[in-house]
Design a protein around this motif. Structure first.
Motif, mmCIF file in Angstrom:
data_model
loop_
_atom_site.group_PDB
_atom_site.id
_atom_site.type_symbol
_atom_site.label_atom_id
_atom_site.label_comp_id
_atom_site.label_asym_id
_atom_site.label_seq_id
_atom_site.Cartn_x
_atom_site.Cartn_y
_atom_site.Cartn_z
ATOM 1 N N VAL A 65 -46.728 -24.105 80.057
ATOM 2 C CA VAL A 65 -46.611 -25.378 79.345
ATOM 3 C C VAL A 65 -45.185 -25.875 79.536
ATOM 4 C CG1 VAL A 65 -46.789 -26.580 77.132
ATOM 5 C CG2 VAL A 65 -48.320 -24.660 77.636
ATOM 6 N N LEU A 66 -45.030 -27.070 80.090
ATOM 7 C CA LEU A 66 -43.706 -27.621 80.376
ATOM 8 C C LEU A 66 -43.556 -29.010 79.768
ATOM 9 C CD1 LEU A 66 -43.259 -26.691 84.157
ATOM 10 C CD2 LEU A 66 -42.206 -25.547 82.193
ATOM 11 N N GLU A 77 -43.965 -24.685 71.643
ATOM 12 C CA GLU A 77 -43.998 -23.228 71.608
ATOM 13 C C GLU A 77 -44.634 -22.734 70.318
ATOM 14 O OE1 GLU A 77 -41.732 -19.484 73.197
ATOM 15 O OE2 GLU A 77 -40.458 -21.231 72.867
ATOM 16 N N HIS A 78 -44.244 -23.343 69.219
ATOM 17 C CA HIS A 78 -44.796 -22.970 67.912
ATOM 18 C C HIS A 78 -46.313 -23.179 67.892
ATOM 19 C CE1 HIS A 78 -44.150 -22.462 63.471
ATOM 20 N NE2 HIS A 78 -45.304 -23.088 63.443
ATOM 21 N N ALA A 79 -46.751 -24.348 68.349
ATOM 22 C CA ALA A 79 -48.166 -24.700 68.264
ATOM 23 C C ALA A 79 -49.011 -23.938 69.284
ATOM 24 C CB ALA A 79 -48.332 -26.202 68.465
ATOM 25 N N VAL A 95 -43.712 -21.290 77.698
ATOM 26 C CA VAL A 95 -43.497 -22.651 77.197
ATOM 27 C C VAL A 95 -42.020 -22.961 77.385
ATOM 28 C CG1 VAL A 95 -43.745 -24.231 75.253
ATOM 29 C CG2 VAL A 95 -45.297 -22.276 75.461
ATOM 30 N N ASP A 96 -41.701 -24.012 78.129
ATOM 31 C CA ASP A 96 -40.301 -24.221 78.486
ATOM 32 C C ASP A 96 -40.064 -25.665 78.911
ATOM 33 O OD1 ASP A 96 -37.664 -23.475 78.864
ATOM 34 O OD2 ASP A 96 -38.139 -21.803 80.207
ATOM 35 N N TRP A 382 -35.256 -25.709 66.405
ATOM 36 C CA TRP A 382 -35.089 -26.515 65.200
ATOM 37 C C TRP A 382 -36.247 -26.328 64.226
ATOM 38 C CZ3 TRP A 382 -38.482 -30.559 63.856
ATOM 39 C CH2 TRP A 382 -39.427 -30.894 64.830
ATOM 40 N N THR A 383 -37.389 -25.881 64.694
ATOM 41 C CA THR A 383 -38.542 -25.690 63.814
ATOM 42 C C THR A 383 -38.399 -24.474 62.912
ATOM 43 O OG1 THR A 383 -39.685 -24.393 65.507
ATOM 44 C CG2 THR A 383 -40.075 -26.754 65.507
#
Length: 471
Positions: A65-66, A77-79, A95-96, A382-383
């Motif tokens: 996932v980009l 990333e969280h989701a 994820v990046d 930040w999350t």
């Protein structure tokens, strides 16, 4: 920060989520239509599909996932990890941002990133041809991102897709730009530019490929970056691209044929989500005039108030000194916002003068009011904080959502570009950027400006779509 995870898919999303046919699925749609949610839920479906197909071995499903900016990657990333956690070690998920992912593949130390030779080339172009430094730096990055190294001469004749017709860049200027770009490349020594990453990745032998790839906010990646990503998909490819070129805020534009994608050779499929699930009717109507008169293509979906069923209060435009705007915002949050269940964002342009860290700026003021903040500009973690009030740039808010969004200190010195000429590249960029940022809000939008410094972009708004408060 409270993060809303994807809920139950709608009927139009379900069609895309459950599709397990190889190809390139392009998900179009306006802000708030659930494009990212659809891509995340589709990722889970594909993880389940490949877990069955691959036989269930450890790390047997490779997912990528980009996105362009780190703030959005923090949410993704969280989701995404929440959606695939039930599969355990069978899923290898990356994820990046494109930049960080490519630097890892290339083994490039971030300390080698240095744009000074490129910025010097932009300064020379200003001296030769006029326009401002930022314009030429964007034009140089546009050429680096769109054309293969051995095809740059085609820039001289090529339409400047995505860059607008104003300011003019004639043949003489284009030839001069290519000369300055070549000189800058010769002068950069062992340093690396951001635009180099995709070019270097295109020449790197591909070893480990991915079962499925998701690219969010794809319109903000360059053509070379997209080409580099595509070569990491297994054959047959399962690729999902999320985009809305009406929200494009960087100088990138490419055709699908430029990427080597056609409906015949890659099973390219276009899908459009039409219902706005995030904004109220009033917020969508507030944003819509900002995109009037700006040329759009098939990948764009302008804000459409008729696609929204929820209603709420009219957005507000505060007229007063910045201290009065900040006090209004603090009072509003304390009286109207449930910070256990609702989120707030303060968004500002890059370099916004009221958002520095001195004692008179917004951040220390809000903290003195007892309001805890999360600073999310360019931060992927930040999350992780407990605060539900975020402060960041308009650019960093791309792809995110908040219940309440404030734009304070929105003055002529922070948003200086005139909005008279719809063909002016800088004015178009600003208008798309502000419309995108308004679309981050679920419940209410509040602007603030000084009476003597009202930005001209506010003149584009329909006065019937907001109420004015003199402070």
């Amino acid at each position: 920060m409270l993060i809303r995870l994807p809920g139950r898919p709608t009927q139009e999303q379900m069609v895309l989520i459950t599709r397990t046919v190889p190809g390139v699925d392009v998900i179009r749609g306006a802000a708030g239509s659930g494009k990212t949610t659809t891509a995340i839920l589709r990722l889970r479906q594909l993880a389940s599909y490949f877990a069955a197909v691959n036989g269930g071995g450890a790390n047997s499903v490779r997912l990528l996932v980009l996105a362009y900016n780190r703030s959005l990657v923090g949410y993704l990333e969280h989701a995404c990890r929440a959606e695939v956690q039930d599969f355990g070690d069978i899923v290898d998920l990356t994820v990046d941002t494109f930049a960080h992912w490519s630097m890892n593949l290339l083994g490039i130390d971030p300390q080698r990133l240095d744009q000074s030779a490129l910025t010097a080339a932009a300064a020379r172009l200003v001296n030769q041809y006029g326009h401002d430094h930022r314009f030429w730096l964007n034009e140089l990055q546009y050429v680096l991102g769109r054309f293969h190294t051995d095809q740059r001469q085609t820039y001289i004749e090529a339409p400047r897709n995505g860059r607008g017709n104003t300011p003019l860049v004639n043949r003489t200027m284009r030839e001069g730009l290519l000369r300055e770009l070549a000189a800058a490349e010769a002068a950069k020594n062992n340093t690396v530019w951001w635009g180099d990453l995709a070019i270097r990745l295109l020449s790197l032998p591909v070893e480990d490929k991915y079962d499925a790839i998701v690219i969010d906010e794809a319109q903000d990646l360059s053509a070379n970056a997209m080409r580099a990503i595509l070569q990491y998909a297994k054959d047959p490819a399962f690729i999902t691209m999320v985009l809305d070129s009406a929200q494009r805020i960087y100088s990138h534009r490419y055709s699908w044929s430029e990427l080597g994608l056609t409906q015949a050779n890659s099973r390219l499929r276009f899908n459009r989500l039409r219902t706005n699930h995030r904004n109220t009717h009033e917020i969508a109507a507030f944003a819509a005039p900002l995109l009037n008169g700006i040329p759009i293509d098939d990948d764009a979906t302008p804000p459409d108030p008729s696609s929204v069923t929820e209603h709420g209060p009219l957005p507000k435009v505060l007229i007063g000194h910045f201290s009065a705007q900040a006090q209004f915002a603090a009072n509003f949050i304390q009286r109207n916002v449930d910070l256990e269940r609702e989120t707030v964002a303060f968004l500002h342009p890059l370099g916004g003068r009221w958002f520095n860290r001195d004692a008179n700026s917004l951040v220390p003021f809000l903290r003195r009011q007892g309001l805890e903040l999360t600073l999310f500009q360019g931060e992927r973690d930040w999350t992780d904080g407990d605060s539900n009030i975020a402060v960041g740039t308009l650019h960093s808010a791309k792809g995110l959502e908040f219940d309440y969004v404030f734009f304070l200190g929105f003055d002529t010195d922070t948003v200086p570009h005139a909005a008279d000429d719809p063909n002016d590249d800088r004015a178009q960029e600003l208008r798309r950027l502000v419309a995108m940022a308004i679309g981050r809000a679920r419940k209410q939008v509040i602007f603030g400006c000084r009476p003597e410094a009202r930005p001209r972009i506010l003149d584009l708004l329909d006065p019937q779509t907001y109420e004015v408060a003199a402070l």
